[in-house]
Scaffold this active site. Structure first.
Site: not given
Ligand code: UPG
Length: 491
Positions: A28, A126
């Site tokens: 976020h 947000d």
């Molecule tokens: O090893 C890693 C793991 C993650 N990422 C980054 O982390 C972000 C992950 O975001 P997302 O795919 O949205 O997953 P979550 O972290 O689980 O996001 C939360 O927030 C999102 C946006 O609101 C929601 O859609 C999800 O359900 C919620 O779990 C992305 O940019 C990835 O590229 C990395 O770069 N490296």
């Protein structure tokens, strides 16, 4: 609170000051910072000040992004809320809700101090911190929500008060598919996990919050027309009764130097084009021990190449906020099947550190992404033309999976058994079908094109933002003029 402001006053036009309040956690913070980046790139006189609430100390993954911000985006960490200061035993979602509530006084204090020095035209918060927008009126600012997830889930949120009033059972028990305006009909069990228990405190929090969505000046949603035609058309229709909705996506993180870059690229460089399945469950997704075993054995059985970002089983991770720190230095052989790493060393790369996801998705060796369907991962995959095996875990991820599989036809979803487990045979079969499915790949190629176009100079998202910044510019002129005038009268 460290208010180390570095306002650039060497401008020759009216400055447009915008206050931004991020949500809690990596997923976020990063998208709203990228959104801020787009704003300051659009108009040289836009200055963003971002206030950042956090649960515990902010993870290193977010800090490295902050170091790359341009000088016209300032940021301030609000005093962090420590998990020990919250009622014990709360699920992560409730810890986040409490963090927001605890941070509101610091947000107010920060805004008061900032607006004493500079007139701010607008405040963007947000969607998890909508409560902060109630201060916008007091400080004479326009109020906007930055919605980092899909237009489908935004539609659900705007529709929720009506659905709540019309429904007497749990949503998962509704027999017929639910028709959210403009969206693909959804089964109640596929709606966000956070609204599944209607008697919970979390549900009550959510319901109160989404009612506030109707009182803001506008909502920026991180999506674009070709990704979500139905909901976007409905949301942006005049007379819809909703606040003005601006589709401004896809806003995704840029390639960063954070993460296990060297090992991943060296390994990917050695693989054939589109031969590798990337497996990752986002910043906080974890699997049970049993599911990790089945996934590992399924990957092995499929005989395809894979790059797997492995996290410790769910029983061992306390909260997503600590996930990356917790995972550092863990030994994956403690929870992977015996001998798995040795047997698959020619086939796969297993990493436990933070992965350079953008770099991986943009590599020509990657042919698919087995993902939990977090919205950022979904958009990043679309932006790089990589189809998905959809493996939703929590939050609104099932809704995203339905959109990807049934709506856009760029994803394939494995079947879950009666105990909620995807068995190894199913994993292997789905991977085999998926990796040779040209239709999915072609559909994703078209989506990639549309995503790229939305962000071009004349693309839909950039046009919308350019028009809005012009409106803010005119407002800033008036506000700055009023401020000067007040100063003359006072002194
Ligand atoms: O090893 C890693 C793991 C993650 N990422 C980054 O982390 C972000 C992950 O975001 P997302 O795919 O949205 O997953 P979550 O972290 O689980 O996001 C939360 O927030 C999102 C946006 O609101 C929601 O859609 C999800 O359900 C919620 O779990 C992305 O940019 C990835 O590229 C990395 O770069 N490296």
């Amino acid at each position: 609170m460290n208010m180390n402001m570095n306002m650039n006053t060497n401008f020759h036009g009216e400055p447009i000051h915008i206050a931004v309040v991020s949500g809690v956690g990596y997923s976020h913070l990063v998208p709203i910072l990228h959104f801020s980046n787009i704003l300051v790139n659009l108009h040289p006189y836009i200055h963003v000040t971002c206030l950042i609430p956090s649960l515990g100390s902010p993870p290193n993954s977010s800090k490295s992004i902050l170091q790359t911000l341009p000088s016209n985006i300032n940021y301030t960490f609000l005093p962090p809320v420590h998990p020990n200061d919250l009622p014990q035993g709360l699920p992560l979602e409730m810890q986040i809700e409490h963090t927001v509530t605890h941070s509101l006084p610091s947000i107010h204090k920060a805004l008061k101090s900032l607006t004493l020095r500079t007139p701010f035209v607008a405040m963007i918060a947000d969607s998890f911190v909508v409560e902060a927008l109630e201060f916008a009126k007091e400080f004479n600012m326009l109020s906007y929500i930055y919605y980092p997830a899909s237009a489908t889930t935004l539609s659900l949120n705007l529709y929720l008060p009506k659905l709540d009033a019309e429904t007497s059972c749990e949503y998962k028990d509704i027999q017929k598919p639910i028709q959210i305006p403009g969206c693909i009909p959804l089964h109640g069990r596929d709606l966000s996990t956070t609204i599944q228990d209607r008697s919970s405190q979390l549900y009550k929090f959510k319901l109160q919050r989404v009612k506030k969505f109707h009182f803001v000046d506008g909502i920026f949603v991180n999506s674009f027309l070709e990704m979500e035609m139905g909901p976007i058309k409905t949301l942006t229709q005049e007379g819809s009764g909703n606040p003005v909705v601006y589709p401004v996506g896809p806003i995704i993180q840029q390639d960063t130097q954070h993460g296990n870059n060297i090992e991943c690229s060296a390994w990917l460089d050695k693989q054939k084009p589109r031969s590798v399945l990337f497996v990752s469950f986002g910043s906080g997704g974890t699997l049970s021990q049993e599911q990790i075993f089945e996934l590992a054995l399924g990957l092995e059985l499929s005989n395809h190449k894979f790059l797997w970002v492995v996290r410790a089983p769910s029983s061992r991770s306390k909260s997503a906020a600590y996930l990356s720190a917790q995972n550092d230095g863990i030994d994956p052989s403690e929870f992977l099947p015996y001998g798995f790493l040795e047997r698959t060393k020619e086939k796969g790369l297993v990493i436990t550190s933070w992965a350079p996801q953008i770099q991986i998705l943009s590599h020509s060796s990657v042919g698919g992404f087995l993902s939990h369907c977090g919205w950022n991962s979904t958009l990043e995959s679309a932006m790089h033309g990589v189809p998905l095996i959809t493996w939703p875990l929590f939050a609104e991820q099932r809704m995203n999976a339905v959109l990807l599989n049934e709506g856009l036809k760029v994803g394939l979803r494995p079947k879950v058994n009666e105990n909620g487990i995807v068995e190894k045979i199913e994993v292997a079969e789905v991977i085999k079908c998926f990796m040779k499915d040209e239709k999915l790949r072609n559909n994703m190629k078209k989506l990639k094109e549309a995503a790229t176009n939305a962000l071009k100079e004349n693309g839909s998202s950039i046009k919308i933002l350019s028009q809005l910044t012009l409106k803010w510019r005119n407002l800033a002129k008036e506000t700055n003029f009023k401020e000067c005038f007040t100063e003359i009268v006072v002194f």
